[in-house]
Design an enzyme around this catalytic site. Structure first.
Site, mmCIF file in Angstrom:
data_model
loop_
_atom_site.group_PDB
_atom_site.id
_atom_site.type_symbol
_atom_site.label_atom_id
_atom_site.label_comp_id
_atom_site.label_asym_id
_atom_site.label_seq_id
_atom_site.Cartn_x
_atom_site.Cartn_y
_atom_site.Cartn_z
ATOM 1 N N LYS A 264 0.949 -0.988 -0.164
ATOM 2 C CA LYS A 264 -0.005 0.090 0.023
ATOM 3 C C LYS A 264 1.117 1.180 -0.036
ATOM 4 O O LYS A 264 0.633 2.108 -0.936
ATOM 5 C CB LYS A 264 -1.081 0.031 1.162
ATOM 6 C CG LYS A 264 -1.445 1.139 1.595
ATOM 7 C CD LYS A 264 -2.606 1.600 0.693
ATOM 8 C CE LYS A 264 -3.027 2.976 0.862
ATOM 9 N NZ LYS A 264 -4.238 3.563 -0.135
ATOM 10 N N CYS B 126 -3.603 10.810 1.376
ATOM 11 C CA CYS B 126 -2.803 9.433 1.015
ATOM 12 C C CYS B 126 -1.685 9.944 0.545
ATOM 13 O O CYS B 126 -0.613 9.663 1.257
ATOM 14 C CB CYS B 126 -3.618 8.708 0.005
ATOM 15 S SG CYS B 126 -5.372 8.709 0.145
HETATM 16 N N1 SAJ Z 1 -1.051 14.939 -8.897
HETATM 17 C C1 SAJ Z 1 -0.151 15.660 -9.779
HETATM 18 N N2 SAJ Z 1 0.076 15.248 -10.855
HETATM 19 C C2 SAJ Z 1 -0.321 14.233 -11.534
HETATM 20 C C3 SAJ Z 1 -1.045 13.319 -10.696
HETATM 21 C C4 SAJ Z 1 -1.596 13.641 -9.473
HETATM 22 O O1 SAJ Z 1 0.212 16.788 -9.139
HETATM 23 O O2 SAJ Z 1 0.017 13.842 -12.360
HETATM 24 C C5 SAJ Z 1 -1.558 15.417 -7.530
HETATM 25 C C6 SAJ Z 1 -3.087 15.657 -7.541
HETATM 26 O O3 SAJ Z 1 -3.394 16.904 -7.996
HETATM 27 C C7 SAJ Z 1 -3.125 15.672 -6.049
HETATM 28 C C8 SAJ Z 1 -2.039 14.562 -5.823
HETATM 29 O O4 SAJ Z 1 -1.300 14.318 -6.626
HETATM 30 O O5 SAJ Z 1 -3.002 16.796 -5.506
HETATM 31 C C9 SAJ Z 1 -2.769 13.124 -5.355
HETATM 32 O O6 SAJ Z 1 -3.819 12.837 -6.445
HETATM 33 P P1 SAJ Z 1 -4.141 11.280 -6.995
HETATM 34 O O7 SAJ Z 1 -5.375 11.304 -7.669
HETATM 35 O O8 SAJ Z 1 -2.703 10.860 -7.707
HETATM 36 O O9 SAJ Z 1 -4.266 10.312 -5.809
HETATM 37 P P2 SAJ Z 1 -5.280 10.503 -4.653
HETATM 38 O O10 SAJ Z 1 -4.667 10.831 -3.514
HETATM 39 O O11 SAJ Z 1 -6.390 10.981 -4.858
HETATM 40 O O12 SAJ Z 1 -5.486 8.782 -4.319
HETATM 41 C C10 SAJ Z 1 -4.369 7.873 -4.076
HETATM 42 C C11 SAJ Z 1 -4.467 6.621 -5.055
HETATM 43 N N3 SAJ Z 1 -3.244 6.110 -5.079
HETATM 44 C C12 SAJ Z 1 -2.657 5.730 -6.341
HETATM 45 O O13 SAJ Z 1 -3.086 6.246 -7.587
HETATM 46 C C13 SAJ Z 1 -1.191 5.030 -6.262
HETATM 47 C C14 SAJ Z 1 -5.532 5.750 -4.825
HETATM 48 O O14 SAJ Z 1 -5.630 4.713 -5.521
HETATM 49 C C15 SAJ Z 1 -5.261 5.565 -3.222
HETATM 50 O O15 SAJ Z 1 -6.449 4.509 -2.712
HETATM 51 C C16 SAJ Z 1 -5.370 6.624 -2.576
HETATM 52 O O16 SAJ Z 1 -4.258 7.551 -2.837
HETATM 53 C C17 SAJ Z 1 -5.238 6.291 -0.974
HETATM 54 O O17 SAJ Z 1 -6.375 6.474 -0.239
HETATM 55 O O18 SAJ Z 1 -4.371 5.867 -0.605
#
Ligand code: SAJ
Length: 418
Positions: free
Chosen positions: A212, A266
């Site tokens: 995780k 997360c």
């Molecule tokens: N972000 C960027 N650039 C990107 C992708 C995301 O700056 O190219 C930023 C987003 O704007 C945000 C942060 O990263 O601030 C996180 O966003 P996210 O959509 O990547 O992820 P979360 O935090 O919404 O959800 C994550 C997911 N983990 C992964 O994709 C590996 C989800 O599957 C998990 O279940 C979740 O964390 C969790 O609960 O741990």
């Protein structure tokens, strides 16, 4: 089979609805009475598609009951938060509290499934807390003793669903099942197979715990790479978006998107669980966290530079801030870099800050000042001198570019460049 789910937040409530809709009797428990009252009234404010309908349906047919009182069951599922403290160390106090609540109700053959994100060794800690309360129970303390018998079945099965798409991913994503014994893994496997279409993959507890953390750290490191590129491009006067688009044409390159930093509960948190346990060796993971955490300050620096270039005095300047949530098209501002930036803009000596956030009705209390107010997109664009775009909400893609010709734009998501 009766299931009790402890913690009715972003994961617990959708999970409760899903398990209940498969025909199982579920009790959802949360010690926050407001949460329980709101759910009971059908007042479910959450952006997850179909969540409200799913919850109402199972409340209505009686498969889901919610309460703030501990309730016994055969399977206990723990979905409480595991934040970090101000030293970036995991805070497992909610898990401890729930463990102590469940302990007196346990009878031999029951199962506890932990879904909350834990550091490696977190499940063992939970067993330790359990045994402090119940010396009568035989639970193998060390999860490396993988085939020993246990009075209580214990499994660590982390949630892995994407906020914004939770119900769909709860059903379709693969699950990692880390059982204390093989029988624990098998029992947890049978539980998840009742509502999950994805594969349920069995392993030991420690591997599941690290898996995780690794998933979210992997993403954090890759976003840090993109953010670092955007800083380099700023120095070199290169368009980072064009650069990434071109680099991604390579068959083995897939760079993520830069932005105002990393938020949410997360990705901005979980990597610290690895760093805390492995201070000396987790260099890349730690550096990625530091890089991503530094991005809001560099956005603020950019805004300050633009302010000094204006012909007006600072106290006459209006800034439009587009987006407050931690990512696009959600209503969640937890750990949001956009919120942090907006707070710092609020501290500047400007005339006012107009915040456009289509997914929330009121400003979070951190922004409770006379200088900052919530605004429509049109009004914010019309009145502002500087436009700071922080979140790539779908509404912002349609902004009429002809209205922006006299604006200074700081666009952290690169959606206003064309
Ligand atoms: N972000 C960027 N650039 C990107 C992708 C995301 O700056 O190219 C930023 C987003 O704007 C945000 C942060 O990263 O601030 C996180 O966003 P996210 O959509 O990547 O992820 P979360 O935090 O919404 O959800 C994550 C997911 N983990 C992964 O994709 C590996 C989800 O599957 C998990 O279940 C979740 O964390 C969790 O609960 O741990």
């Amino acid at each position: 089979m009766n299931v009790a789910i402890f913690g009715l937040g972003y994961i617990g409530l959708p999970t409760a609805a899903l398990v209940a809709s498969s025909g199982t009797n579920v009790v959802g428990i949360d010690n926050n009475t407001n949460i329980i009252n709101n759910i009971s009234k059908g007042d479910i404010i959450n952006f997850e598609a179909n969540l409200k309908e799913s919850v109402l349906k199972v409340l209505d047919n009686g498969n889901l009951k919610v309460t703030d009182q501990p309730t016994s069951a055969e399977i206990y599922v723990v979905t409480v938060p595991t934040p970090i403290d101000n030293k970036n160390c995991p805070d497992l106090s909610y898990v401890k509290e729930v463990t102590k609540t469940i302990a007196p109700m346990l009878i031999k053959g029951n199962m506890i499934i932990l879904e909350s994100t834990l550091p490696v060794g977190g499940t063992e800690k939970m067993i330790e807390w359990l045994l402090e309360e119940r010396v009568d129970l035989n639970i193998p303390f060390n999860s490396s003793e993988h085939s020993i018998e246990t009075d209580i079945n214990i499994a660590y099965c982390p949630e892995r669903v994407l906020p914004g798409n939770i119900l769909k991913e709860l059903i379709n994503n693969d699950r990692i099942i880390g059982g204390l014994t093989e029988e624990c893994s098998q029992k947890a496997y049978e539980f998840y197979k009742g509502f999950v279409n994805g594969d349920c993959l069995k392993t030991n507890i420690k591997t599941a715990e690290l898996c995780k953390l690794v998933e979210n750290s992997y993403r954090d490191v890759n976003i840090a790479f993109a953010n670092e590129l955007s800083l380099i491009c700023e120095e070199e006067n290169i368009d980072v978006w064009e650069l990434i688009e071109l680099a991604n044409k390579h068959p083995r390159v897939e760079i993520l998107k830069p932005g105002p930093g990393v938020g949410g509960h997360c990705i901005a948190i979980d990597p610290w669980f690895i760093v805390d346990n492995n201070q000396e060796i987790s260099q890349i993971i730690k550096t990625a966290r530091i890089v991503n955490d530094s991005i809001p300050a560099s956005v603020i620096k950019k805004v300050q530079v633009e302010i000094t270039k204006q012909k007006k005095p600072i106290n006459k300047i209006v800034i439009a801030t587009l987006g407050l949530t931690y990512k696009a098209n959600v209503d969640d501002t937890r750990e949001s870099p956009a919120l942090e930036i907006s707070k710092q803009i609020d501290n500047m000596d400007i005339l006012k800050q107009l915040v456009v956030e289509p997914n929330i009705k009121e400003l979070p209390k951190e922004l409770n000042s006379t200088k900052t107010s919530i605004s429509s997109l049109v009004a914010a664009i019309n009145q502002s001198d500087i436009l700071v775009l922080l979140v790539d909400h779908k509404e912002f893609y349609d902004i009429d570019r002809t209205k922006l010709s006299d604006k200074i734009i700081v666009d952290t998501k690169g959606i206003l460049r064309n």
